[in-house]
Every structure is written in structure tokens, then in C-alpha cells.
Scaffold this active site. Structure first.
Site, PDB file in Angstrom:
ATOM      1  N   ASN A   1     -10.146  -0.942  -0.712  1.00  0.00           N
ATOM      2  CA  ASN A   1      -8.698  -0.807  -0.565  1.00  0.00           C
ATOM      3  C   ASN A   1      -8.031  -1.308  -1.850  1.00  0.00           C
ATOM      4  O   ASN A   1      -8.067  -2.492  -2.153  1.00  0.00           O
ATOM      5  CB  ASN A   1      -8.253  -1.641   0.648  1.00  0.00           C
ATOM      6  CG  ASN A   1      -6.752  -1.587   0.882  1.00  0.00           C
ATOM      7  OD1 ASN A   1      -5.988  -1.157   0.020  1.00  0.00           O
ATOM      8  ND2 ASN A   1      -6.326  -2.044   2.047  1.00  0.00           N
TER       9      ASN A   1
ATOM     10  N   HIS B   1      -3.704   6.622   2.254  1.00  0.00           N
ATOM     11  CA  HIS B   1      -4.057   5.314   1.680  1.00  0.00           C
ATOM     12  C   HIS B   1      -5.423   4.910   2.237  1.00  0.00           C
ATOM     13  O   HIS B   1      -5.698   5.061   3.425  1.00  0.00           O
ATOM     14  CB  HIS B   1      -2.998   4.275   2.045  1.00  0.00           C
ATOM     15  CG  HIS B   1      -3.462   2.884   1.803  1.00  0.00           C
ATOM     16  ND1 HIS B   1      -3.928   2.472   0.578  1.00  0.00           N
ATOM     17  CD2 HIS B   1      -3.573   1.812   2.630  1.00  0.00           C
ATOM     18  CE1 HIS B   1      -4.283   1.202   0.659  1.00  0.00           C
ATOM     19  NE2 HIS B   1      -4.091   0.776   1.902  1.00  0.00           N
TER      20      HIS B   1
ATOM     21  N   CYS C   1       0.822  -1.224   0.000  1.00  0.00           N
ATOM     22  CA  CYS C   1       0.000   0.000   0.000  1.00  0.00           C
ATOM     23  C   CYS C   1       0.850   1.266   0.000  1.00  0.00           C
ATOM     24  O   CYS C   1       0.372   2.340  -0.345  1.00  0.00           O
ATOM     25  CB  CYS C   1      -0.937  -0.013   1.197  1.00  0.00           C
ATOM     26  SG  CYS C   1      -1.931  -1.495   1.252  1.00  0.00           S
TER      27      CYS C   1
END
Ligand code: UT7
Length: 333
Positions: A290, A260, A118
Site C-alpha cells: 500500500n 487504490h 490514499c
């Protein structure tokens, strides 16, 4: 570590691409022991995009790159290097960046991937900026692209509701000085004792596909969600706090923070502790879930194209993810 210098690097174009196919929460309610309310309340996610047959990380990455090139009023011939941040590459090797280079018919410039999960786009931003700072490269195409749906276990309710697919791209370019748009400050970190907290255990040299038992489902994402959650909450706040402090700024100087998109509650917790109003903490997890390395460039492009940020604004990008890895980039647009 010594404090990194400001870098004469600006964002000269951005783009994004997401698949057309939408999985809403009802998809999971119909198949698993879960509810729409649980998913909304625990994650903030309403829907996510997933690729269809024929689509892959490279097709999304290439589509985002084309939009970024057009935005920068450039062609592939103007690009001096291609970097793709991804943990869902086209294949083990060669790199996804080489597939993108071929699809764009770009010149024979360096092309490589980085795997920082990420935090991948932030890692890429730092690497690309130093390449430009060296004076050798003037324009670098940086892409964060993921097809998380290809490594998601749709029988595991703990993880499958979280992830989505997408790609975001940025063209980073040399500037003449540090008075206008530039990278004001940046941080990169990793802590390898957290490797098992969020990983795909099989498919690499430890447990190659040839020795893998499909029934064990080790070729899918495994996550110790609660433990990762606690670390992410602390890390998100600390990253924003320390980055702006080291740059001599305070939260009021930030036009927006683009974190993020891992969980709405993680983002909200950082926002409340920093006393930032909702409009200055970007979220789109509601629509995309996500998307790992794609989440920050998707947000960056959305903020630029919808007018949420403008030239001269100071923005902060922050990410935390598998590795464990984390990092930030403070940018004047
Ligand atoms: O992107 C990289 C970084 N990633 C992150 O930062 C993600 C971090 N983790 C999270 O976002 C959260 O931990 C989750 C959303 C994954 C889970 O939320 P949670 O509030 O931490 O739940 P939990 O794991 O503590 O589980 C609570 C309960 C459990 O049941 P018991 O053991 O209390 O009976 C789970 O089995 O919720 C259950 N549960 C579910 N229930 C309904 C787990 N998943 C689901 C589900 N639907 N989909």
C-alpha cells in the site's frame, strides 16, 4: 451536491518511480511473530519497495515527474502548476511541491501539496482539472508520492507489513472539447468522524514533536485495521457502482478499474460484486504494498506503458483512505 460537469481535461503523460530496495515478506518473518502465508493470504502482498538514506518523497516525486514530462513530450517550462498529493511530505513546511519545483528548475508557477491520504491523487485530479477548466492553467503536473516507510512502525505487525514507498505522476492538459479524451465524471467525499481510525497521532499541533515521547510510538501510523477494512469493502463497491451509474454507463463499458491498492481481498470483493473479470480490475499490491497516494498513479502509468489501456478506453480510478476520504474519477483516455 450538484452533479459535476465533464471536464475538457486529458492525461497527456504519466510516469512512475519506485526505490530499488525491496522488502520481501521474509524480512518481517525474521523479526516479528508473523508468517509469509499470513501476509499473502490476508493482504496479497509479496514485497514492497522502501527508500534508502538520501531518498525522500521529493526525490521519488521528481523522478516520476521527469518520466511523465518526457512521456508528454514537455519540459518543466510547459507546466503551469505543480501539485503533490502526499501524507509523508518532505517536512511540515514548505510543501513537497516546492522541493519538486526546485529540483525540476520549473518556472515560478504555483506549487502546493494536498493531504487526502490514499485518496490524494483523486483529490488532486479533481483540483487540477478545475484549475484547467477555469481556462487559467493549461498543463498541471500532478504527483502522488509517499515514503510510508518513514512513518511505519516496524515493530507493529498489524501495520508494518502493509506499506511501501513510491511515486506516480501525470500531466493533465486542456483539451478542445468533450468528444475525445476527457474527465467524464468524478466524485470526492470525506467523513471526519473517522479521523482516529487511520492516522499518525503525533508530530502536528495536537502533539508536537517537542512534547512527544518517542517510546509511545505515536509518530507512527496507527490503524483500526478491521474497521477500516469493512468500510473500504463497502466504499469501493459503492464508488464504482455510483460513478458509472451517474455517468450512464455500466461495468462492461470500463476497460479497467484502477483501485487504490490497500488489500487484495478488498479489491477482489469489489470485483466479484461488480462481476468484472480479473483482467479488468488492476492490481499491483503484490509488488508494491500500500503506497497511499502513490498507488493509483503507479497503476495508471503501469497500465498505459504495458498496453493494458489504450487511447479511447474508459477507465475508472477509485480510492478510499484516511480521513476518512474517498473519491473516483471516470476518464476517457
Ligand atoms: O489504505 C487505506 C485503507 N486501508 C485499508 O483499507 C486496510 C484495511 N485493513 C486491512 O487490510 C486488514 O484489516 C489487515 C490486513 C490490516 C488485517 O487483516 P484482518 O483480516 O482484518 O486481521 P485482524 O486485524 O482481524 O487480525 C486477525 C488476527 C489478530 O489476532 P487475534 O486477535 O485474532 O489473535 C491479529 O493480531 O491476526 C493477527 N495479526 C497477525 N498475525 C500474523 C495481525 N497482523 C498480523 C501479522 N501476522 N502481520
Amino acid at each position: 451536491m450538484p452533479k459535476p460537469p465533464p471536464l475538457g481535461v486529458k492525461i497527456s503523460g504519466t510516469g512512475r518511480a519506485v526505490p530499488d530496495k525491496i522488502l520481501n515478506n521474509q524480512y518481517f518473518v525474521d523479526r516479528l511473530d508473523t508468517t509469509d502465508a499470513w501476509i499473502r493470504e490476508r493482504t496479497g502482498i509479496l514485497e514492497r519497495r522502501v527508500v534508502s538514506p538520501g531518498e525522500s518523497t521529493a526525490t521519488l516525486a521528481t523522478a516520476a515527474a521527469r518520466v511523465a514530462l518526457a512521456d508528454a513530450k514537455m519540459t518543466p517550462a510547459d507546466i503551469d502548476a505543480i501539485i503533490v498529493a502526499t501524507i509523508t511530505p518532505e517536512c511540515s513546511f514548505p510543501s513537497t511541491a516546492c522541493f519538486v519545483q526546485q529540483a525540476l528548475e520549473a518556472p515560478q508557477v504555483p506549487a502546493f501539496d494536498i493531504a487526502a491520504a490514499c485518496s490524494g491523487f483523486i483529490y488532486g485530479l479533481s483540483i487540477a482539472s478545475y484549475m484547467i477548466h477555469s481556462g487559467v492553467y493549461r498543463n498541471v503536473l500532478l504527483i502522488g508520492a509517499e515514503t510510508m516507510s518513514r512513518i511505519t512502525d516496524y515493530e507493529d505487525r498489524n501495520t508494518c507489513i502493509l506499506f511501501g514507498d513510491g511515486a506516480g505522476a501525470a500531466i493533465l492538459s486542456a483539451t478542445d472539447g468533450l468528444d475525445g479524451p476527457c474527465i467524464l465524471h468524478h466524485q470526492l467525499h470525506a467523513q471526519g468522524n473517522g479521523t482516529s481510525m487511520l492516522c499518525v497521532p503525533a508530530g502536528g499541533s495536537r502533539l508536537p514533536p517537542s512534547r512527544m515521547t518517542i517510546d509511545e510510538r505515536l509518530h507512527y501510523v496507527k490503524m483500526q485495521g478491521r474497521e477500516v477494512y469493512k468500510l473500504a469493502v463497502k466504499c469501493n463497491f459503492d464508488l464504482v457502482d455510483s460513478t458509472i451509474a451517474e455517468a450512464g454507463l455500466d461495468p462492461d463499458d470500463l476497460a479497467i478499474v484502477i483501485p487504490h491498492q490497500s488489500n487484495l481481498r478488498i479489491i477482489e470483493s469489489a470485483r466479484e460484486r461488480l462481476k468484472l473479470p480479473p483482467e479488468r480490475m488492476f492490481t499491483n499490491i503484490q509488488r508494491y504494498g500500500n503506497t497511499s497516494a502513490a498507488s493509483i498513479p503507479l497503476g495508471l502509468d503501469e497500465c498505459r506503458k504495458t498496453g493494458r489501456v489504450k487511447s479511447g478506453d474508459t477507465i475508472l480510478l477509485v480510492a478510499f483512505g484516511a480521513g476518512l476520504t474517498w473519491g473516483s474519477a471516470l476518464i476517457r483516455l
